[in-house]
Motif scaffolding. Structure first.
Motif, PDB file in Angstrom:
ATOM      1  N   ALA A 198       0.818  -1.219   0.000  1.00 38.21           N
ATOM      2  CA  ALA A 198       0.000   0.000   0.000  1.00 38.21           C
ATOM      3  C   ALA A 198       0.847   1.262   0.000  1.00 38.21           C
ATOM      4  O   ALA A 198       0.306   2.373   0.059  1.00 38.21           O
ATOM      5  N   GLY A 199       2.173   1.112  -0.049  1.00 43.05           N
ATOM      6  CA  GLY A 199       3.042   2.272  -0.074  1.00 43.05           C
ATOM      7  C   GLY A 199       3.392   2.819   1.289  1.00 43.05           C
ATOM      8  O   GLY A 199       3.942   3.915   1.387  1.00 43.05           O
ATOM      9  N   ARG A 200       3.066   2.059   2.366  1.00 46.21           N
ATOM     10  CA  ARG A 200       3.404   2.521   3.710  1.00 46.21           C
ATOM     11  C   ARG A 200       4.780   2.006   4.126  1.00 46.21           C
ATOM     12  O   ARG A 200       5.163   0.883   3.765  1.00 46.21           O
ATOM     13  N   ILE A 201       5.505   2.811   4.878  1.00 47.79           N
ATOM     14  CA  ILE A 201       6.833   2.421   5.342  1.00 47.79           C
ATOM     15  C   ILE A 201       6.701   1.345   6.406  1.00 47.79           C
ATOM     16  O   ILE A 201       5.953   1.493   7.379  1.00 47.79           O
ATOM     17  N   VAL A 202       7.443   0.255   6.194  1.00 47.53           N
ATOM     18  CA  VAL A 202       7.411  -0.825   7.178  1.00 47.53           C
ATOM     19  C   VAL A 202       8.780  -1.072   7.797  1.00 47.53           C
ATOM     20  O   VAL A 202       8.884  -1.763   8.803  1.00 47.53           O
ATOM     21  N   GLU A 203       9.825  -0.494   7.204  1.00 52.60           N
ATOM     22  CA  GLU A 203      11.153  -0.743   7.740  1.00 52.60           C
ATOM     23  C   GLU A 203      12.118   0.324   7.259  1.00 52.60           C
ATOM     24  O   GLU A 203      11.989   0.834   6.141  1.00 52.60           O
ATOM     25  N   THR A 204      13.081   0.678   8.117  1.00 51.01           N
ATOM     26  CA  THR A 204      14.188   1.558   7.739  1.00 51.01           C
ATOM     27  C   THR A 204      15.484   0.786   7.947  1.00 51.01           C
ATOM     28  O   THR A 204      15.999   0.710   9.066  1.00 51.01           O
ATOM     29  N   PRO A 205      16.009   0.160   6.896  1.00 53.99           N
ATOM     30  CA  PRO A 205      17.233  -0.640   7.045  1.00 53.99           C
ATOM     31  C   PRO A 205      18.416   0.244   7.444  1.00 53.99           C
ATOM     32  O   PRO A 205      18.490   1.413   7.051  1.00 53.99           O
ATOM     33  N   PRO A 206      19.351  -0.289   8.226  1.00 55.33           N
ATOM     34  CA  PRO A 206      20.546   0.487   8.599  1.00 55.33           C
ATOM     35  C   PRO A 206      21.327   0.882   7.345  1.00 55.33           C
ATOM     36  O   PRO A 206      21.724   0.032   6.554  1.00 55.33           O
ATOM     37  N   ARG A 207      21.563   2.164   7.177  1.00 57.33           N
ATOM     38  CA  ARG A 207      22.207   2.667   5.964  1.00 57.33           C
ATOM     39  C   ARG A 207      23.664   2.249   5.860  1.00 57.33           C
ATOM     40  O   ARG A 207      24.199   2.106   4.761  1.00 57.33           O
ATOM     41  N   ASP A 208      24.321   2.028   7.005  1.00 57.10           N
ATOM     42  CA  ASP A 208      25.747   1.720   6.953  1.00 57.10           C
ATOM     43  C   ASP A 208      26.039   0.330   6.410  1.00 57.10           C
ATOM     44  O   ASP A 208      27.189  -0.006   6.134  1.00 57.10           O
ATOM     45  N   ARG A 209      25.017  -0.488   6.228  1.00 56.45           N
ATOM     46  CA  ARG A 209      25.211  -1.823   5.663  1.00 56.45           C
ATOM     47  C   ARG A 209      24.677  -1.929   4.238  1.00 56.45           C
ATOM     48  O   ARG A 209      24.618  -3.030   3.685  1.00 56.45           O
ATOM     49  N   LEU A 210      24.275  -0.816   3.655  1.00 55.28           N
ATOM     50  CA  LEU A 210      23.697  -0.817   2.317  1.00 55.28           C
ATOM     51  C   LEU A 210      24.611  -0.087   1.338  1.00 55.28           C
ATOM     52  O   LEU A 210      25.233   0.923   1.688  1.00 55.28           O
ATOM     53  N   VAL A 211      24.672  -0.589   0.129  1.00 50.79           N
ATOM     54  CA  VAL A 211      25.432   0.051  -0.942  1.00 50.79           C
ATOM     55  C   VAL A 211      24.625  -0.034  -2.230  1.00 50.79           C
ATOM     56  O   VAL A 211      23.717  -0.871  -2.369  1.00 50.79           O
ATOM     57  N   SER A 212      24.945   0.847  -3.174  1.00 47.99           N
ATOM     58  CA  SER A 212      24.469   0.681  -4.545  1.00 47.99           C
ATOM     59  C   SER A 212      25.623   0.146  -5.362  1.00 47.99           C
ATOM     60  O   SER A 212      26.789   0.438  -5.077  1.00 47.99           O
ATOM     61  N   VAL A 213      25.318  -0.677  -6.365  1.00 46.13           N
ATOM     62  CA  VAL A 213      26.386  -1.291  -7.151  1.00 46.13           C
ATOM     63  C   VAL A 213      26.306  -0.824  -8.596  1.00 46.13           C
ATOM     64  O   VAL A 213      25.253  -0.405  -9.079  1.00 46.13           O
ATOM     65  N   GLN A 214      27.442  -0.908  -9.266  1.00 46.79           N
ATOM     66  CA  GLN A 214      27.583  -0.424 -10.629  1.00 46.79           C
ATOM     67  C   GLN A 214      28.192  -1.528 -11.500  1.00 46.79           C
ATOM     68  O   GLN A 214      28.352  -2.668 -11.054  1.00 46.79           O
ATOM     69  N   THR A 215      28.497  -1.197 -12.704  1.00 50.49           N
ATOM     70  CA  THR A 215      29.355  -2.007 -13.566  1.00 50.49           C
ATOM     71  C   THR A 215      30.530  -1.118 -13.979  1.00 50.49           C
ATOM     72  O   THR A 215      30.405   0.106 -13.913  1.00 50.49           O
ATOM     73  N   PRO A 216      31.683  -1.703 -14.355  1.00 46.36           N
ATOM     74  CA  PRO A 216      31.938  -3.093 -14.689  1.00 46.36           C
ATOM     75  C   PRO A 216      32.093  -3.987 -13.462  1.00 46.36           C
ATOM     76  O   PRO A 216      32.686  -3.582 -12.466  1.00 46.36           O
ATOM     77  N   GLN A 217      31.520  -5.183 -13.567  1.00 48.18           N
ATOM     78  CA  GLN A 217      31.651  -6.199 -12.543  1.00 48.18           C
ATOM     79  C   GLN A 217      32.615  -7.271 -13.037  1.00 48.18           C
ATOM     80  O   GLN A 217      32.645  -7.588 -14.219  1.00 48.18           O
ATOM     81  N   ALA A 218      33.407  -7.803 -12.117  1.00 51.36           N
ATOM     82  CA  ALA A 218      34.490  -8.718 -12.471  1.00 51.36           C
ATOM     83  C   ALA A 218      34.182 -10.124 -11.971  1.00 51.36           C
ATOM     84  O   ALA A 218      33.790 -10.307 -10.810  1.00 51.36           O
ATOM     85  N   PHE A 219      34.395 -11.115 -12.848  1.00 48.54           N
ATOM     86  CA  PHE A 219      34.071 -12.495 -12.496  1.00 48.54           C
ATOM     87  C   PHE A 219      35.079 -13.459 -13.106  1.00 48.54           C
ATOM     88  O   PHE A 219      35.670 -13.189 -14.159  1.00 48.54           O
ATOM     89  N   ALA A 220      35.206 -14.625 -12.445  1.00 51.06           N
ATOM     90  CA  ALA A 220      35.849 -15.760 -13.092  1.00 51.06           C
ATOM     91  C   ALA A 220      34.909 -16.238 -14.193  1.00 51.06           C
ATOM     92  O   ALA A 220      33.730 -16.516 -13.944  1.00 51.06           O
ATOM     93  N   PHE A 221      35.408 -16.304 -15.422  1.00 55.11           N
ATOM     94  CA  PHE A 221      34.544 -16.497 -16.573  1.00 55.11           C
ATOM     95  C   PHE A 221      33.734 -17.794 -16.506  1.00 55.11           C
ATOM     96  O   PHE A 221      32.509 -17.792 -16.655  1.00 55.11           O
TER      97      PHE A 221
END
Length: 395
Positions: A150-173
């Protein structure tokens, strides 16, 4: 360990507006795809570079990569065709690399991140040597909320454990390909990046420092923001170069990438093209990035007899990888003979092709030294060059 780059450019980009897919739109005068490719093509430690495109984008792709230099295009594998989702497209690209016999590590990058820097690519390469899976991450500065249906806030996660991720991402092929194949076989869909597939497959994923400038072009306003970032803080730099070679036995000389018949050759470790050598040093000087000898030392036998177009293309690619652009190259040849004038237009065209420039961005002149000095005595020839470029201003 061999490293490949897989550039995902098969999406339609409808949210970005305009008729053409966003990866083929112009950004700062260049195709988005070419901007995304530039730092990967400039990195010597990256081997095959493969672009995944839409099934009906062949003409768009050919037109876009026509902006690249000859040496850059030569490093591209034939494009692979993507699927309905990003997940499908990455799997198709990985399978194409596998069919080409590739083994090692792979950097997966979204073409929509056109402002990717050479430094970030370097960090991804370093991560590929230490981890089976690693992604660039940025700490969140905004507070994040989780909502219910319904669009109501149910949780505020701790910000210090959250990140946004980007590319390029590196992997063993092989491990990434196996994870994609397993997800396909299990009909597990909806992964929006490759680290999520690796997590699903039970692999640990490390992080390395991302880049706040590495904007993803998603909405029309993102193009405006990217244009502002490209246009703001560009500084002009000027570099000069000089080269000289003594005449020796032979029947031609190379000047500006053109073989000119002559009664003498030159003494040189490579093909002895004074024009391209001077231009290479001019670009490297503008970048404050050493000189031709530091990148292509004459003591290294692999450069014996090498075609000098490789040197100029390398320097031009270093400019692009720094997010810069070449405004003009100017070359002066100093010799009593051979006569340069009859070959001037061919030299200009060849330099423009090597550096990925328009013809009007290349100047070529020739002069004698009025029979003074070693050039006047016909003992050799020399070249002076200047390059003007624009680079993003340092933070």
């Amino acid at each position: 360990m061999a490293v490949a780059a897989l550039i995902v450019a098969a999406g339609r980009g409808l949210r970005a507006g305009a008729e053409a897919p966003k990866q083929y739109r112009r950004l700062g005068g260049r195709a988005v795809l070419c901007r995304a490719l530039a730092p990967f093509l400039a990195e010597a430690s990256i081997g095959p570079v493969l672009v995944v495109i839409g099934s009906d984008d062949d003409a768009r792709y050919r037109n876009a990569i026509a902006e690249l230099s000859e040496s850059q295009r030569a490093r591209l594998l034939p494009p692979s065709y993507g699927g309905e989702t990003r997940q499908d497209s990455v799997r198709a690209g990985l399978r194409a690399l596998s069919e080409a016999g590739f083994s090692g590590a792979v950097l997966v990058h979204d073409a929509a991140r056109a402002l990717v820097s050479a430094d970030l690519v370097g960090r991804a390469l370093a991560a590929s040597r230490n981890s089976r899976a690693a992604v660039p991450a940025l700490a969140l500065t905004d507070t994040v909320k989780r909502l219910d249906s319904a669009g109501r806030i149910v949780e505020t996660p701790p910000r210090d454990r959250l990140v946004s991720v980007q590319t390029p991402q590196a992997f063993a092929f092989e491990i990434l390909l196996a994870a994609h194949e397993a997800a396909f076989s299990a009909e597990v869909r909806g992964f929006t990046d490759d680290s999520a597939i690796m997590e699903w497959a039970g692999h640990e994923v490390a992080t390395f420092a991302g880049d706040p400038m590495n904007l993803k072009l998603t909405h029309p306003d993102d193009f405006s923001a990217a244009e502002q970032r490209l246009g703001r803080g560009l500084v002009t730099r000027i570099g000069t170069g000089y080269d000289v070679h003594a005449f020796a036995d032979g029947d031609h000389v190379w000047i500006g990438g053109v073989s000119i018949p002559h009664g003498r050759g030159v003494t040189a470790h490579s093909d002895g093209d004074v024009g391209l050598h001077a231009l290479t040093d001019a670009l490297l000087g503008a970048l404050a990035d050493g000189d031709i000898g530091s990148h292509f030392p004459p003591s290294d036998p692999q450069w014996r007899g090498a075609s000098s177009d490789r040197f100029l293309a390398f320097a031009a690619e270093r400019v692009a990888a720094r997010g810069g652009r070449i405004d003009h190259l100017d070359l002066t040849i100093i010799c009593e003979a051979p006569k340069v004038g009859p070959h001037r237009d061919a030299i200009r065209a060849r330099i423009a092709a090597i550096a990925g420039l328009r013809l009007d961005q290349v100047g070529v002149k020739a002069t004698t030294s009025e029979r003074l000095g070693f050039t006047g005595r016909g003992e050799g020839l020399a070249a002076l060059a200047s390059a003007s470029i624009r680079l993003p201003e340092p933070e």
